[in-house]
Design a protein around this motif. Structure first.
Motif, PDB file in Angstrom:
ATOM      1  N   SER A  59       0.813  -1.214   0.000  1.00 16.17           N
ATOM      2  CA  SER A  59       0.000   0.000   0.000  1.00 16.17           C
ATOM      3  C   SER A  59       0.850   1.269   0.000  1.00 16.17           C
ATOM      4  O   SER A  59       0.468   2.289   0.560  1.00 16.17           O
ATOM      5  CB  SER A  59      -0.939  -0.002   1.210  1.00 16.17           C
ATOM      6  OG  SER A  59      -0.210  -0.211   2.404  1.00 16.17           O
ATOM      7  N   TYR A  60       2.022   1.205  -0.652  1.00 19.15           N
ATOM      8  CA  TYR A  60       2.885   2.380  -0.720  1.00 19.15           C
ATOM      9  C   TYR A  60       3.790   2.267  -1.933  1.00 19.15           C
ATOM     10  O   TYR A  60       3.957   1.188  -2.514  1.00 19.15           O
ATOM     11  CB  TYR A  60       3.729   2.507   0.547  1.00 19.15           C
ATOM     12  CG  TYR A  60       4.748   1.400   0.733  1.00 19.15           C
ATOM     13  CD1 TYR A  60       6.102   1.618   0.475  1.00 19.15           C
ATOM     14  CD2 TYR A  60       4.359   0.135   1.174  1.00 19.15           C
ATOM     15  CE1 TYR A  60       7.033   0.605   0.634  1.00 19.15           C
ATOM     16  CE2 TYR A  60       5.274  -0.876   1.338  1.00 19.15           C
ATOM     17  CZ  TYR A  60       6.618  -0.638   1.076  1.00 19.15           C
ATOM     18  OH  TYR A  60       7.527  -1.646   1.236  1.00 19.15           O
ATOM     19  N   ALA A 108      -3.847  -1.751   8.474  1.00 14.52           N
ATOM     20  CA  ALA A 108      -4.562  -0.839   7.582  1.00 14.52           C
ATOM     21  C   ALA A 108      -6.072  -0.895   7.740  1.00 14.52           C
ATOM     22  O   ALA A 108      -6.778  -0.028   7.217  1.00 14.52           O
ATOM     23  CB  ALA A 108      -4.196  -1.146   6.126  1.00 14.52           C
ATOM     24  N   TYR A 109      -6.586  -1.911   8.430  1.00 14.30           N
ATOM     25  CA  TYR A 109      -8.031  -2.099   8.538  1.00 14.30           C
ATOM     26  C   TYR A 109      -8.420  -2.291   9.999  1.00 14.30           C
ATOM     27  O   TYR A 109      -7.909  -3.211  10.651  1.00 14.30           O
ATOM     28  CB  TYR A 109      -8.481  -3.345   7.765  1.00 14.30           C
ATOM     29  CG  TYR A 109      -8.326  -3.263   6.270  1.00 14.30           C
ATOM     30  CD1 TYR A 109      -9.407  -2.952   5.443  1.00 14.30           C
ATOM     31  CD2 TYR A 109      -7.093  -3.518   5.670  1.00 14.30           C
ATOM     32  CE1 TYR A 109      -9.265  -2.877   4.073  1.00 14.30           C
ATOM     33  CE2 TYR A 109      -6.934  -3.445   4.288  1.00 14.30           C
ATOM     34  CZ  TYR A 109      -8.032  -3.127   3.499  1.00 14.30           C
ATOM     35  OH  TYR A 109      -7.884  -3.057   2.140  1.00 14.30           O
ATOM     36  N   GLY A 136       2.078  -6.505   8.014  1.00 14.26           N
ATOM     37  CA  GLY A 136       2.777  -5.329   7.498  1.00 14.26           C
ATOM     38  C   GLY A 136       4.230  -5.358   7.903  1.00 14.26           C
ATOM     39  O   GLY A 136       4.606  -5.954   8.913  1.00 14.26           O
ATOM     40  N   ALA A 141       4.549   2.210   4.507  1.00 12.76           N
ATOM     41  CA  ALA A 141       3.139   1.838   4.452  1.00 12.76           C
ATOM     42  C   ALA A 141       2.411   2.327   5.692  1.00 12.76           C
ATOM     43  O   ALA A 141       1.295   2.867   5.605  1.00 12.76           O
ATOM     44  CB  ALA A 141       3.006   0.321   4.316  1.00 12.76           C
ATOM     45  N   ASN A 144       1.314   5.891   5.621  1.00 12.40           N
ATOM     46  CA  ASN A 144       0.149   6.190   4.787  1.00 12.40           C
ATOM     47  C   ASN A 144      -1.156   6.062   5.550  1.00 12.40           C
ATOM     48  O   ASN A 144      -2.200   6.536   5.080  1.00 12.40           O
ATOM     49  CB  ASN A 144       0.118   5.275   3.561  1.00 12.40           C
ATOM     50  CG  ASN A 144       1.118   5.675   2.506  1.00 12.40           C
ATOM     51  OD1 ASN A 144       1.574   6.818   2.477  1.00 12.40           O
ATOM     52  ND2 ASN A 144       1.472   4.745   1.639  1.00 12.40           N
ATOM     53  N   PHE A 145      -1.109   5.418   6.721  1.00 14.34           N
ATOM     54  CA  PHE A 145      -2.314   5.221   7.525  1.00 14.34           C
ATOM     55  C   PHE A 145      -2.232   5.976   8.851  1.00 14.34           C
ATOM     56  O   PHE A 145      -2.908   5.615   9.826  1.00 14.34           O
ATOM     57  CB  PHE A 145      -2.545   3.726   7.753  1.00 14.34           C
ATOM     58  CG  PHE A 145      -2.873   2.999   6.476  1.00 14.34           C
ATOM     59  CD1 PHE A 145      -4.185   2.888   6.039  1.00 14.34           C
ATOM     60  CD2 PHE A 145      -1.861   2.464   5.695  1.00 14.34           C
ATOM     61  CE1 PHE A 145      -4.481   2.238   4.844  1.00 14.34           C
ATOM     62  CE2 PHE A 145      -2.153   1.803   4.500  1.00 14.34           C
ATOM     63  CZ  PHE A 145      -3.466   1.704   4.078  1.00 14.34           C
TER      64      PHE A 145
END
Length: 438
Positions: A59-60, A108-109, A136, A141, A144-145
């Motif tokens: 995710s990056y 991320a979730y 992760g 990444a 980003n969150f």
């Protein structure tokens, strides 16, 4: 020959550009945003009776090499990456048996969002969804969150233990038979079979129940890649299928035995989890043709040392761009990223300069090398699996093209089926049932 067939799956390296600028990829540089290649892939591998397709993700945009995104963007190294949930959903709509396993990171979730998303995918696929659970590994990444960076390696697994407990409670918040759909009484759901979760742990908190309704499989299939001792312990406790790439038959056997012993220690039946070993077969019409294709692939890799180091650095959170290619890497090198990948690389690079290590790094072998005609590769796969004891292979080739898919579906798989090594038809409707069929 193995007493039972073994399983086949595919590790798809990201739902985006495949093998940018390589032969037999058509106009992938401009057509990748539309998922036709992936839909064709899902259809092809279902015809070949694969158990599942795992959609890797990140995710990056990488910037581990030289502290810059330039090399990653210029050469399309793990970028762009589309959201795997969208591609997974589309894949399920053009297939009816094969499992689809998108990757979602626990960082991320929120657990409720993940449980609802995966349950919904399981519903729309008719019970064919898995979840590649990753903790992760990249600080980029995490940023980003809204995080400052990733927690320490083993702490990530402590958090994941609690995370999977939460999502399983959410999936279980709808009991079997909760949906009655009784038109005579006007009752759609039996309220007595839907329960709040009210979970409050050290890291996560959620109320529940899920509002999406039940997942057809109850609990969607969990995939995990456990390499480090802590990772192996986590996978042994929770996974239904494990992604593994130890080197050589002895390493494969030792890994599988270790994971199965860990499963037994957790009170699980080891046969309830399938360990699939990563391979990258090279298929030719003749043995000489296959060797020539290997030579071409290795020559291409030798000319792309910076790109390959950038990719490895992205996995390991290490900046190889600042290292002298003509000196060995330090024995003291550590990572908060993929620890097994670093350990394997350090073992392979021992006594060599970084340039020599990358030049000798075998780009055609992950667990074992498979090169030859469809029949000879099929025979070798049977021999390897007989020695290892099970459970199957996970194909991992970054250069996905329709030509490659045809070589597997129409060349290798029929040779495997003729030998009785893999299934010729699915026995069940749902993913977990097919995975546990043998």
């Amino acid at each position: 020959m193995s007493r039972n067939p073994f399983h086949l799956a595919w590790f798809l390296q990201g739902s985006s550009v495949q093998a940018w600028a390589e032969p037999w990829t058509g106009h992938i540089g401009t057509s990748w945003q539309q998922p036709e290649l992936f839909l064709d892939m899902a259809r092809s591998l279902e015809r070949a009776c694969f158990d599942y397709i795992l959609l890797e993700d990140s995710s990056y945009v990488g910037e581990s090499f030289g502290g810059s995104t330039e090399l990653y963007l210029k050469h399309g190294i793990a970028v762009p990456r589309q959201d795997p949930s969208v591609v997974a959903a589309l894949m399920t709509q053009v297939t009816s048996r094969i499992g689809i396993v998108p990757t979602f990171g626990t960082f991320a979730y929120p657990p409720y969002l993940l449980a609802r998303l995966v349950a919904t995918l399981d519903q729309v696929s008719g019970g064919r969804i898995g979840w590649n659970m990753v903790t992760g590994s990249s600080d980029f990444a995490a940023m980003n969150f809204g995080l400052d960076g990733m927690p320490e390696h083993d702490l990530r697994y402590d958090m994941a233990d609690e995370y999977i407990d939460v999502v399983q409670r959410l999936w279980s918040s709808w009991q079997p038979g909760a949906i009655i759909a009784d038109r005579a009484s006007g009752s759609l759901v039996d309220p007595s079979k839907v329960h709040a979760v009210n979970f409050e742990g050290k890291f996560y908190k959620t109320r529940g129940p899920l509002n999406s309704g039940p997942a057809p499989q109850g609990r969607p299939v969990i995939a995990q890649a456990g390499g480090s001792p802590r990772g192996r312990g986590f996978a042994a406790q929770h996974a239904d299928t494990i992604v593994a790439h130890p080197k050589g038959i002895d390493g494969m056997k030792a890994y599988r035995n270790d994971v199965r012993a860990r499963m037994a220690a957790h009170g699980r039946d080891p046969d309830q989890c399938k360990v699939l070993f990563m391979v990258a077969p090279i298929i030719g019409e003749t043995a000489a043709d296959a060797q020539e294709r290997k030579r071409i692939r290795e020559a291409r890799a030798a000319a792309q040392i910076p790109q390959r180091l950038a990719f490895l650095g992205k996995l390991m959170n290490i900046d190889f761009g600042g290292m002298d290619l003509d000196k060995p890497i330090s024995d003291e090198l550590t990572t908060n990223g993929h620890q097994q990948t670093l350990d394997q690389f350090k073992t392979m690079a021992a006594g060599r300069t970084l340039r020599q290590a990358m030049g000798e790094h075998n780009v055609t072998a992950l667990s074992v090398e498979l090169i030859g005609t469809p029949d000879s590769v099929a025979a070798r796969m049977g021999e390897v699996m007989q020695e290892v004891g099970g459970d199957g292979f996970l194909f991992s080739m970054p250069n996905v093209s329709r030509r490659l898919l045809a070589e597997i579906e129409d060349g290798l798989v029929p040779a495997l089926q003729d030998r009785g090594l893999v299934r010729s038809a699915y026995g069940h409707q749902k993913f977990r049932a097919n995975l546990l069929e043998f």
